[in-house]
Design a protein around this motif. Structure first.
Motif, PDB file in Angstrom:
ATOM      1  N   GLY A  31       0.780  -1.227   0.000  1.00  0.00           N
ATOM      2  CA  GLY A  31       0.000   0.000   0.000  1.00  0.00           C
ATOM      3  C   GLY A  31       0.814   1.281   0.000  1.00  0.00           C
ATOM      4  N   LYS A  32       2.038   1.243   0.550  1.00  0.00           N
ATOM      5  CA  LYS A  32       2.866   2.438   0.610  1.00  0.00           C
ATOM      6  C   LYS A  32       4.341   2.052   0.572  1.00  0.00           C
ATOM      7  CE  LYS A  32       2.622   2.626   5.678  1.00  0.00           C
ATOM      8  NZ  LYS A  32       2.244   3.472   6.837  1.00  0.00           N
ATOM      9  N   ASP A 173       7.876   8.059  -0.030  1.00  0.00           N
ATOM     10  CA  ASP A 173       6.571   8.709  -0.137  1.00  0.00           C
ATOM     11  C   ASP A 173       6.610   9.867  -1.125  1.00  0.00           C
ATOM     12  OD1 ASP A 173       5.397   6.983   1.680  1.00  0.00           O
ATOM     13  OD2 ASP A 173       5.824   8.270   3.412  1.00  0.00           O
ATOM     14  N   PHE A 176       6.944   8.510  -4.726  1.00  0.00           N
ATOM     15  CA  PHE A 176       5.676   7.936  -5.159  1.00  0.00           C
ATOM     16  C   PHE A 176       4.688   9.043  -5.527  1.00  0.00           C
ATOM     17  CE2 PHE A 176       1.401   6.232  -3.882  1.00  0.00           C
ATOM     18  CZ  PHE A 176       1.265   5.352  -4.958  1.00  0.00           C
ATOM     19  N   SER A 177       4.626  10.079  -4.729  1.00  0.00           N
ATOM     20  CA  SER A 177       3.723  11.191  -5.003  1.00  0.00           C
ATOM     21  C   SER A 177       4.055  11.857  -6.330  1.00  0.00           C
ATOM     22  CB  SER A 177       3.803  12.215  -3.867  1.00  0.00           C
ATOM     23  OG  SER A 177       2.969  13.329  -4.121  1.00  0.00           O
ATOM     24  N   ILE A 207       4.374  -0.286  -5.659  1.00  0.00           N
ATOM     25  CA  ILE A 207       3.350   0.605  -5.150  1.00  0.00           C
ATOM     26  C   ILE A 207       2.742   1.288  -6.364  1.00  0.00           C
ATOM     27  CG2 ILE A 207       2.820   2.454  -3.540  1.00  0.00           C
ATOM     28  CD1 ILE A 207       6.231   0.836  -3.378  1.00  0.00           C
ATOM     29  N   CYS A 209      -0.151   3.613  -8.541  1.00  0.00           N
ATOM     30  CA  CYS A 209      -0.999   4.788  -8.391  1.00  0.00           C
ATOM     31  C   CYS A 209      -2.476   4.431  -8.534  1.00  0.00           C
ATOM     32  CB  CYS A 209      -0.614   5.843  -9.427  1.00  0.00           C
ATOM     33  SG  CYS A 209       1.101   6.423  -9.274  1.00  0.00           S
TER      34      CYS A 209
END
Length: 325
Positions: A31-32, A173, A176-177, A207, A209
């Motif tokens: 999930g992350k 994080d 990924f963003s 991970i 989107c």
């Protein structure tokens, strides 16, 4: 652990037999992104997973399922012959980049000729992200950081058909963003201290989107437009059986709709691969797998808001998603 020598493996290592094929290491969906200094990140490419085997006098390009597709990737094979090695196995992904520099699975399939298109086979690029064997030495026992160092010596800076998949040392994080903001499929996180292990495990994590998986095409419903596709009928694996998981009616252009309809009609059958009764359904042999992006699963195990992204041959050992009920 002893400090690695700066000499190339060909100068110091005993000869290890070159594997005829290596089952690929597969990333586990999480999930992350994981956190910590032992993790590095890469873009998640949207293409075909391949292993490029460079051997004396020949190059072989094997799919994830072990099929020899060398003839389908001539530019990759030709460029691999130019690498300064005698023997090697490169693990990576074949992609076609769109105008925004993002990998496009649909364009890749058109370049391979499954669906007619102006995209040429020469547009396909192989992004190497691991090195499993080099000049007589099996590298799978080495940690990823060392395999990556040797891979970078071999392919970094190249602009041909064989290129380096860049590794990013960043906050997971944040990376990924940024990946999602730029329309990428997602990222891959890899533990830099782990050896190469075939199969799926926690040392490689993906991970995404959006949710995206593979489903067997078991039939279709015609469009109200003559000669076109209205809806794909999809199935997933439950144990050793296929079960119906709903349909997909968006994601293709007017032209692609007609091409897919012709393709599916060529493999029609009167014996459906799943237990399903639909008035207008035309059933097909379960020989093709659709790549589908979707939002979630319904309580009765059907896809919600599914959108078509591409199609591939089931014979290539594509992973078919098990339904979540």
């Amino acid at each position: 652990m002893a400090k690695a020598s700066s000499k190339k493996p060909r100068d110091i290592a005993p000869i290890d037999p070159m594997p005829a094929r290596v089952d690929p290491c597969l990333a586990t969906l999480v999930g992350k992104p994981p956190k910590g200094p032992d993790w590095a990140y890469e873009v998640k490419w949207d293409g075909y997973r391949l292993a490029v085997h460079i051997e004396p006098g020949r190059v072989r390009i094997l799919t994830r399922g072990g099929y020899d597709w060398t003839e389908r990737f001539p530019t990759i094979a030709d460029d691999a012959r130019r690498l300064a090695v005698k023997t090697a196995i490169l693990d990576g992904e074949a992609v076609v980049l769109n105008d925004q520099g993002r990998s496009d699975f649909g364009m890749l399939q058109r370049a391979l000729g499954r669906v007619p298109s102006a995209v040429e086979a020469g547009a396909i690029v192989f992004f190497a992200f691991d090195l499993l064997y080099l000049d007589g030495r099996d590298l799978r026992r080495l940690p990823l950081r060392e395999r990556r160092r040797l891979l970078e010596l071999l392919v970094a800076g190249r602009e041909g058909a064989v290129r380096l998949s860049e590794e990013v040392q960043a906050d997971g994080d944040a990376f990924f963003s940024v990946a999602c903001e730029h329309g990428l499929e997602g990222i891959i996180a890899k533990h830099i201290e782990k050896p190469y292990r075939s199969g799926r495990g926690e040392w490689w994590q993906k991970i995404t989107c959006k949710r995206r998986d593979s489903f067997v095409v078991v039939g279709f419903e015609p469009s109200t437009v003559p000669g076109h596709l209205g809806r794909l009928l999809l199935a997933a694996r439950r144990g050793n059986e296929l079960v119906y998981v709903g349909g997909c009616g968006t994601g293709w252009s007017h032209e692609l709709s007609r091409e897919l309809r012709n393709l599916l009609e060529s493999i029609g059958t009167k014996e459906p691969a799943v237990s399903l009764r639909r008035k207008n359904a035309i059933f097909v042999e379960p020989a093709l797998v659709a790549e589908v992006e979707y939002r979630t699963w319904t309580d009765d195990g059907k896809l919600r808001h599914a959108s078509f992204k591409g199609i591939r041959e089931r014979a290539d050992d594509a992973t078919v998603r098990e339904p979540v009920v």
